[in-house]
Design a protein around this motif. Structure first.
Motif, PDB file in Angstrom:
ATOM      1  N   SER A  59       0.822  -1.211   0.000  1.00 49.30           N
ATOM      2  CA  SER A  59       0.000   0.000   0.000  1.00 49.30           C
ATOM      3  C   SER A  59       0.853   1.257   0.000  1.00 49.30           C
ATOM      4  O   SER A  59       0.597   2.203  -0.742  1.00 49.30           O
ATOM      5  CB  SER A  59      -0.939   0.000   1.202  1.00 49.30           C
ATOM      6  N   LEU A  60       1.911   1.261   0.805  1.00 52.67           N
ATOM      7  CA  LEU A  60       2.768   2.436   0.855  1.00 52.67           C
ATOM      8  C   LEU A  60       3.509   2.624  -0.461  1.00 52.67           C
ATOM      9  O   LEU A  60       3.628   3.744  -0.976  1.00 52.67           O
ATOM     10  CB  LEU A  60       3.794   2.306   1.992  1.00 52.67           C
ATOM     11  N   ASN A  61       4.011   1.516  -0.983  1.00 53.14           N
ATOM     12  CA  ASN A  61       4.743   1.609  -2.234  1.00 53.14           C
ATOM     13  C   ASN A  61       3.852   2.139  -3.347  1.00 53.14           C
ATOM     14  O   ASN A  61       4.256   2.989  -4.148  1.00 53.14           O
ATOM     15  CB  ASN A  61       5.302   0.235  -2.624  1.00 53.14           C
ATOM     16  N   SER A  79       0.856  11.568  -0.542  1.00 51.95           N
ATOM     17  CA  SER A  79       0.141  10.303  -0.749  1.00 51.95           C
ATOM     18  C   SER A  79       0.517   9.284   0.305  1.00 51.95           C
ATOM     19  O   SER A  79      -0.330   8.580   0.849  1.00 51.95           O
ATOM     20  CB  SER A  79       0.469   9.714  -2.124  1.00 51.95           C
ATOM     21  N   THR A  80       1.816   9.165   0.575  1.00 46.70           N
ATOM     22  CA  THR A  80       2.277   8.176   1.547  1.00 46.70           C
ATOM     23  C   THR A  80       1.764   8.503   2.942  1.00 46.70           C
ATOM     24  O   THR A  80       1.275   7.623   3.651  1.00 46.70           O
ATOM     25  CB  THR A  80       3.813   8.109   1.538  1.00 46.70           C
ATOM     26  N   PHE A  81       1.874   9.774   3.319  1.00 47.28           N
ATOM     27  CA  PHE A  81       1.344  10.147   4.636  1.00 47.28           C
ATOM     28  C   PHE A  81      -0.165   9.932   4.683  1.00 47.28           C
ATOM     29  O   PHE A  81      -0.717   9.534   5.706  1.00 47.28           O
ATOM     30  CB  PHE A  81       1.710  11.592   4.972  1.00 47.28           C
TER      31      PHE A  81
ATOM     32  N   SER B  96       8.396   3.353   9.880  1.00 44.39           N
ATOM     33  CA  SER B  96       7.901   2.307   8.985  1.00 44.39           C
ATOM     34  C   SER B  96       7.547   2.866   7.608  1.00 44.39           C
ATOM     35  O   SER B  96       7.579   2.140   6.620  1.00 44.39           O
ATOM     36  CB  SER B  96       6.697   1.595   9.601  1.00 44.39           C
ATOM     37  N   ALA B  97       7.214   4.148   7.541  1.00 44.34           N
ATOM     38  CA  ALA B  97       6.780   4.730   6.268  1.00 44.34           C
ATOM     39  C   ALA B  97       7.919   5.286   5.424  1.00 44.34           C
ATOM     40  O   ALA B  97       7.849   5.282   4.193  1.00 44.34           O
ATOM     41  CB  ALA B  97       5.754   5.835   6.524  1.00 44.34           C
TER      42      ALA B  97
END
Lengths: 188, 204
Positions: A59-61, A79-81, B96-97
């Motif tokens: 999901s993060l990628n 987007s990642t945050f 982690s992010a």
């Protein structure tokens, strides 16, 4: 609405509503990215492919990839945050509840059923990983399609983890190096 | 492998940095799907640092899977909160992010070449085989503390069959498991209430 805010909220929504693991969010990503005219269908397929080749959660990628394509560095960050924020909020609530009530006998009763379920899910994750990494793709699962070199690598990895107590990260690095040597350099 | 008692680390800024560094490091090496972080968490937090015990780890994984979002992020938030409250959760979440954010940003810029690169392909083929080995070890390491009685073992096999042969979403397997666990405890009398006892209160 400014693009970055829109991106953040879109991925927030994707992160909040995807239950059960990364790949379940593919339809939602498709709907949002294509529906808003941010990405083309082929690019969304690329997200999936690339996300499987990179470390980190799918999901993060996927969020970083999409955000980068749409709005460069600020897009990637936002987007990642965005996709991570619901996790933080929900898990904080769950953790707080759990730590207060974990000794409650009803909670323990529920956990007594959840624990075997988690072990089973881990087992099925192993099966998935084994079937995709130890067999040549596109040939089905049979004795003929076994990727024997990979089986050898997996066996060596297992031995190193269990008997040499090798740290998993070192094992992963070593597997990668072995992979490059055997497959890329020696062409096996 | 015997678990010695956990010792919770002292809360300090240094702990926050350690949480960040650890979750960042683990995030860099999680290949092969959400569950792949489980053995890494187990090795680092349970075996090496001994800040979490293995029984707790099973519960953390369960909650992290059941909640929406990536298991890795969820588990990091939970562990961070457990060890250092809200600041711990935030530092861990960030840890982690960030690997994904940084790595994927650069890879996205050259993703077509990345996808076609033979070194990447070779490395990945090896890594994925290694991760398969890691996963089976994780099943053993988490299975041991998690499955303490016959019910646990039998139910685990039933769930395994369900997951393997049906398309049921993992979250429903977990929630269903919880319900069945509760019902089983009810039936076997483990939930008998002494007078004056209330459901929902913390008990020692």
């Amino acid at each position: 609405m400014p693009l970055l805010l829109d991106l953040y909220l879109t991925f927030f929504k994707i992160g909040a509503f995807t239950i059960g693991g990364g790949y379940a969010m593919i339809p939602l990503i498709q709907a949002e990215m294509i529906g808003r005219g941010w990405m083309a269908a082929q690019e969304v397929t690329d997200i999936v492919a690339i996300s499987q080749m990179t470390p980190g959660p799918f999901s993060l990628n996927a969020a970083t990839f999409a955000g980068t394509q749409i709005a460069g560095i600020p897009g990637a960050i936002v987007s990642t945050f965005g996709i991570v924020t619901p996790s933080v909020i929900i898990m904080l609530l769950i953790a707080k509840f759990f730590l207060n009530f974990q000794h409650n006998k009803h909670v323990q009763a529920v956990l007594s059923g959840i624990r075997p379920a988690v072990v089973a899910l881990l087992g099925s994750a192993f099966i998935s990983m084994a079937s995709s990494s130890l067999f040549f793709s596109g040939m089905g699962i049979s004795l003929a399609s076994v990727d024997w070199i990979c089986v050898g690598i997996a066996a060596a990895a297992f031995a190193s983890l269990v008997w040499l107590k090798l740290h998993p990260i070192l094992m992963i690095l070593a597997s990668g190096v072995v992979g490059v040597v055997l497959f890329t350099l020696l062409g096996l | 492998m015997e678990d010695t008692a956990v010792r919770r680390p002292e809360r300090s800024f240094k702990l926050l940095l350690q949480l960040f560094a650890t979750t960042f490091k683990l995030g860099l090496f999680t290949f092969g799907g959400g569950y792949a972080i489980v053995p890494l968490l187990q090795k680092d937090f349970v075996e090496n640092k001994k800040w979490i015990d293995s029984a707790e780890m099973v519960d953390i994984v369960a909650l992290s899977q059941a909640a929406p979002g990536a298991i890795a992020v969820n588990a990091s938030v939970f562990i961070g909160y457990r060890l250092a409250g809200v600041p711990g959760a935030l530092f861990s979440a960030l840890g982690s992010a960030l690997p994904s954010l940084i790595l994927l940003y650069f890879i996205t810029l050259v993703y077509k070449e990345f996808a076609a690169n033979k070194y990447v392909a070779g490395a990945l083929r090896g890594i994925r085989a290694g991760v398969a080995a890691l996963m089976i070890q994780a099943v053993y390491k988490l299975g041991k503390p998690a499955l303490k009685d016959l019910f646990g073992w039998i139910f685990a096999f039933i769930c395994f069959a369900v997951v393997l042969f049906t398309d049921i979403n993992a979250v429903f397997v977990i929630l269903g498991g919880g319900l069945i666990g509760w019902l089983y405890s009810l039936i076997t009398g483990k939930l008998k209430k002494p007078s004056g006892d209330k459901k929902g209160g913390a008990e020692e």
